[in-house]
Scaffold this active site. Structure first.
Site, PDB file in Angstrom:
ATOM      1  N   CYS A 177      21.525   1.926  -1.156  1.00 42.75           N
ATOM      2  CA  CYS A 177      22.772   1.154  -1.141  1.00 42.75           C
ATOM      3  C   CYS A 177      22.760   0.171   0.014  1.00 42.75           C
ATOM      4  O   CYS A 177      21.819   0.125   0.811  1.00 42.75           O
ATOM      5  CB  CYS A 177      23.983   2.076  -1.051  1.00 42.75           C
ATOM      6  SG  CYS A 177      24.114   2.920   0.543  1.00 42.75           S
ATOM      7  N   CYS A 211      22.250   1.653   3.528  1.00 46.87           N
ATOM      8  CA  CYS A 211      20.846   1.920   3.863  1.00 46.87           C
ATOM      9  C   CYS A 211      20.173   0.634   4.339  1.00 46.87           C
ATOM     10  O   CYS A 211      19.483   0.603   5.360  1.00 46.87           O
ATOM     11  CB  CYS A 211      20.093   2.458   2.659  1.00 46.87           C
ATOM     12  SG  CYS A 211      20.817   3.886   1.856  1.00 46.87           S
ATOM     13  N   ASP A 266      12.203 -40.586   0.693  1.00 49.60           N
ATOM     14  CA  ASP A 266      11.112 -41.441   1.142  1.00 49.60           C
ATOM     15  C   ASP A 266      10.730 -42.362  -0.019  1.00 49.60           C
ATOM     16  O   ASP A 266      10.936 -42.013  -1.179  1.00 49.60           O
ATOM     17  CB  ASP A 266       9.922 -40.574   1.564  1.00 49.60           C
ATOM     18  CG  ASP A 266       8.717 -41.403   1.914  1.00 49.60           C
ATOM     19  OD1 ASP A 266       8.841 -42.282   2.777  1.00 49.60           O
ATOM     20  OD2 ASP A 266       7.652 -41.176   1.310  1.00 49.60           O
ATOM     21  N   ASP A 269       6.730 -36.744   0.721  1.00 51.41           N
ATOM     22  CA  ASP A 269       5.459 -36.184   0.263  1.00 51.41           C
ATOM     23  C   ASP A 269       4.310 -36.400   1.232  1.00 51.41           C
ATOM     24  O   ASP A 269       3.205 -35.937   0.977  1.00 51.41           O
ATOM     25  CB  ASP A 269       5.072 -36.783  -1.094  1.00 51.41           C
ATOM     26  CG  ASP A 269       4.562 -38.216  -0.958  1.00 51.41           C
ATOM     27  OD1 ASP A 269       5.062 -38.944  -0.083  1.00 51.41           O
ATOM     28  OD2 ASP A 269       3.662 -38.580  -1.728  1.00 51.41           O
ATOM     29  N   ASP A 286       6.295 -37.742   6.656  1.00 52.28           N
ATOM     30  CA  ASP A 286       7.604 -37.189   6.321  1.00 52.28           C
ATOM     31  C   ASP A 286       7.838 -35.807   6.931  1.00 52.28           C
ATOM     32  O   ASP A 286       8.967 -35.315   6.922  1.00 52.28           O
ATOM     33  CB  ASP A 286       7.748 -37.074   4.794  1.00 52.28           C
ATOM     34  CG  ASP A 286       7.570 -38.415   4.097  1.00 52.28           C
ATOM     35  OD1 ASP A 286       8.051 -39.420   4.646  1.00 52.28           O
ATOM     36  OD2 ASP A 286       6.944 -38.443   3.031  1.00 52.28           O
TER      37      ASP A 286
END
Length: 837
Positions: free
Chosen positions: A36, A39, A488, A717, A721
């Protein structure tokens, strides 16, 4: 693989896993015995308190703990010992298994757990029905007990409806001595308690020894008290009668509570297993064998026996066994299961292929490259597993409540018993006892522990199916709050594979300017002749291209690649530069056969004090046509300008329009000049453009928007960046880009188009909506359920909730939370919904 850490300024920076002093590394270890939210919260607090631990995230659904720690301060063995000291099991992860093998092992364990729970639940339910039959004659014989418990709707139904029918069907049962029936019921109850429900009591005792309490504590105390009271009334009924207490037994309540909790656990196990369905589907994509060319023969080998460099043959309709590079043949490959791309991708010699994708048409041969844990499929599975093991910040509320929930419930149960015993009209021990047990059983905090992780697991799995890799719950939560998306330009809005369209030499004239589309063959330099000796004043275009392409041949920049490809197509001589220096945000410089060459933007020329006034008119014309002008200087003198066009991707304008409809502001950020950037922005439908920025300028622009109170996503990419991706609230890397951009990001798009950005944000929003629903119902369930179990409806309606009903409600609450999360498996992004419509 790098992880993302946060410094004191809340800026995310890439941190490589390092086992040296002062470094940080992350370990994900299995944890057993958690049932649960209490825990989960206890294990997490214990790990976070260990010296050297930076963060810990414990996942109740996956039964594991992901810990980021300093190996110079604490060891993995010490972390395992700390978990075991709390009463839960833990072990070090396997160092030899790949992510695919780990997922296989986890799936097998989930299946084993489900089968075990199902068997115990079925047997317990069957024995419960027998105990109920034995209890009916016992209740009929003890009318005083039945009347005392008539407020219990279940028992009322048993007495009023079920008993008359059983008396007709099984008259011999009512003729049996009550003590015999009681001992038979006790024997069946002990089978259920000792065999089917033993783990509840063992774990509750372990928690008690470690001075904690959890779901097992509530079940063990509730059913244990009912069992002990029932045994006492069976063994010494006269003792209770003499003291005015009806000697009724609660065997049917004990066995039914355990049976219903086990049924709930079984449904939970099945539902939790379904949250990993996307990962299991990915693992099943991996073929077991590969057709390999070994010398003169072709053999089928298990993929585990392949080595890098092996030549693999793939026929039409077959799955590609491992990653590699095509060396002969051509085909179209369906990569939809990994990238979400619906159309097959053409593959020719030199192209990369990904293991587990489907060869649709032709046959080809390829050279195996990355294998095992470094393959694309294994990396995807590992990333998704890591994401599923993480926590969303919203989980912290449930963790704080769970930490004190069980002790508070025990206090409420005691108060309920005392109130009923002392203050209720016609105060009686049995209703008081029944209400206290119902409070204990109904309050198990299972739903709170499942509310967030199940939603995160299903969402990250669904994202992987759509070609979107999300690095966990925190990234999902931040993505749902995005207000501004920064894009970008090169490789993100545009194709990222630019082509040369124009070359202009200094002192532009008809004989000194050529269009890329109709370029005539120029003077070709002899390979033996030094390039520098070929330079006229002004130099010829082929000589200019030779210098520039030679310098750019060692660069990874997309513009450099375009120039080199263009030069090769013209059969221009390309030599290796003697010296090369990349100037991020500016261009490059170096030496080619004794000639100093400078290639880049206007800022680079200004920095080198090179006059480019004669080249500016041509550069401005190029920029107005959405072409990027690249200036060239030779031996400190302006030599020419090359125009490079990078068309926008076919889906960019559509994706940007979708982002706007979602209420998001879209900004394009680029190191290109303002004229080119504006031309690209007009085509893509972007109003706000920030051009001419260096890598640090991109990061500063992100920070400026954040200081204004905006939640920012950065999409890129390239290497340039990475700082901005790390700085942004959510970094989104185009999967066709560089590894460093992917490592610095929170979300990676396996496809190269922008549709995935809108899909990822929409998925995050949907996930957080479902997460909030889960938390609301988990808290609302306990807020309403505990008072009802305590008997607040009794004064007005005369109803006292049966402990059996309480256990059924508890089981259904957690199942409903998981079922709500599983709705994300059917979630469809915009493009799919449009096609269906």
């Amino acid at each position: 693989m790098s992880t993302i850490a946060r410094d004191s300024g809340e800026r995310r920076v890439p941190v490589a896993p390092d086992t040296s002093a002062g470094g940080a590394t992350t370990i994900t270890m299995p944890v057993s015995g958690m049932t649960c939210a209490a825990c989960q919260a206890r294990v997490q607090r214990t790990l976070q308190r260990q010296p050297g631990v930076a963060s810990a995230a414990v996942n109740l659904v996956l039964n594991n703990a992901s810990v980021t720690y300093d190996p110079a301060v604490v060891t993995p063995d010490r972390l395992v010992e700390a978990v075991r000291a709390t009463g839960y099991g833990a072990e070090l992860p396997s160092r030899t298994r790949t992510a695919l093998e780990e997922q296989d092992a986890q799936s097998a364990e989930q299946a084993r757990e489900f089968r075990s729970l199902r068997l115990r639940a079925i047997v317990s339910l069957g024995l419960s029905l027998l105990v109920v039959l034995l209890s009916l004659p016992m209740m009929a014989a003890a009318e005083h007990g039945a009347l005392a418990r008539v407020a219990d709707p279940l028992l009322r139904w048993e007495m009023a409806v079920l008993t008359p029918h059983v008396q007709v069907w099984l008259p011999w049962l009512y003729a049996a001595p009550v003590p015999v029936l009681a001992y038979l019921a006790l024997a069946l109850t002990l089978v259920v308690v000792v065999w089917a429900g033993r783990h509840f009591y063992v774990r509750a005792w372990a928690a008690l020894r470690h001075r904690s309490a959890d779901m097992n504590t509530l079940i063990a105390v509730g059913t244990g008290a009912a069992l002990l009271f029932s045994i006492a009334t069976t063994v010494a009924p006269g003792f209770f009668v003499a003291r005015g207490v009806a000697p009724d037994a609660y065997y049917e309540a004990v066995v039914f509570i355990i049976a219903l909790v086990l049924i709930g656990n079984t449904l939970d196990a099945r539902a939790k297993s379904e949250t990993s369905a996307a990962l299991r589907a990915l693992v099943r994509l991996q073929p077991r064998t590969a057709r390999v060319s070994r010398g003169e023969e072709v053999v089928d080998l298990p993929v585990e026996q392949l080595s890098a460099g092996d030549i693999v043959i793939v026929r039409p309709g077959e799955r590609i066994p491992v990653d590699g590079e095509v060396i002969a043949g051509a085909s179209a490959v369906d990569e939809s299961m990994l990238t979400g791309e619906s159309l097959p991708v053409e593959k020719h010699a030199g192209d990369r292929v990904i293991g587990a994708t489907i060869n649709t048409s032709g046959s080809f041969r390829y050279r195996a490259t990355t294998l095992g844990s470094e393959s694309v499929l294994a990396r995807i599975v590992r990333l998704v597993r890591e994401a599923q093991a993480s926590q969303a910040p919203v989980q912290q509320l449930a963790d704080r409540v769970s930490g004190i929930f069980v002790p508070v419930v025990i206090v409420i149960a005691i108060a309920t018993f005392v109130t009923w015993l002392v203050a209720a009209p016609g105060a009686s021990f049995l209703p008081a006892f029944s209400a206290a047990v119902a409070v204990l059983v109904i309050a198990c905090p299972c739903a709170m522990g499942l509310a967030v992780p199940t939603a995160v697991m299903v969402a990250t799995g669904r994202g992987a199916q759509l070609g979107i890799l999300i690095k966990g719950g925190e990234a999902l939560q931040r993505a749902s709050a995005i207000q501004t998306v920064i894009l970008d330009k090169t490789g993100t809005v545009t194709e990222g594979r630019p082509t040369v369209t124009d070359v202009v030499g200094n002192g532009e004239g008809e004989g000194n300017r050529e269009k890329g589309e109709v370029m005539a063959s120029g003077t070709r330099a002899s390979p033996q002749e030094p390039v520098s000796s070929l330079l006229p004043s002004p130099c010829s275009l082929n000589d200019l291209l030779s210098l520039v392409a030679s310098l750019e041949s060692v660069s990874e920049h997309p513009l450099a690649d375009a120039i080199v490809r263009y030069a090769k197509a013209r059969s221009v001589v390309i030599t290796e530069p003697l010296r090369f220096e990349a100037r991020p945000g500016f261009g490059a410089s170096g030496e080619v056969n004794g000639t100093e060459v400078l290639v880049g933007n206007e800022r680079l020329m200004d920095e080198a004090s090179i006059g480019i006034a004669t080249l500016r008119p041509a550069a401005r014309r190029f920029a107005a046509d959405a072409k990027t002008p690249v200036y060239v200087a030779v031996n400190g003198m302006a030599a020419g300008v090359i125009a490079v066009a990078d068309p926008i991707k076919p889906g960019s304008a559509r994706a940007i329009a979708t982002l706007k409809r979602m209420g998001l502001e879209v900004v394009m950020l680029t190191g290109d000049n303002q004229h080119t950037a504006n031309a690209i922005a007009r085509q893509a439908g972007i109003e706000r453009v920030v051009a001419g920025v260096l890598p640090e300028g991109k990061s500063a622009e992100v920070q400026r928007l954040q200081r204004a109170g905006t939640v920012v996503a950065m999409v890129g990419d390239g290497i340039n960046d990475a700082p901005a991706l790390a700085r942004a609230d959510v970094g989104v890397a185009i999967g066709t880009g560089t590894d460093i951009a992917m490592e610095a990001s929170d979300i990676t798009l396996m496809r190269g188009d922008l549709d995935g950005v809108a899909t990822a944000i929409a998925l995050a929003r949907r996930t957080m909506r479902i997460t909030r629903q889960n938390l609301f119902w988990a808290f609302a369930y306990n807020t309403a359920g505990i008072p009802i179990a305590a008997g607040v409806l009794f004064p007005s309606l005369g109803i006292l909730l049966s402990p059996i009903f309480a256990s059924a409600a508890m089981a259904l609450s957690s199942v409903s939370v998981v079922a709500n999360s599983l709705r994300l498996r059917r979630w469809a992004p915009f493009a799919i919904r449009r096609r269906k419509a």
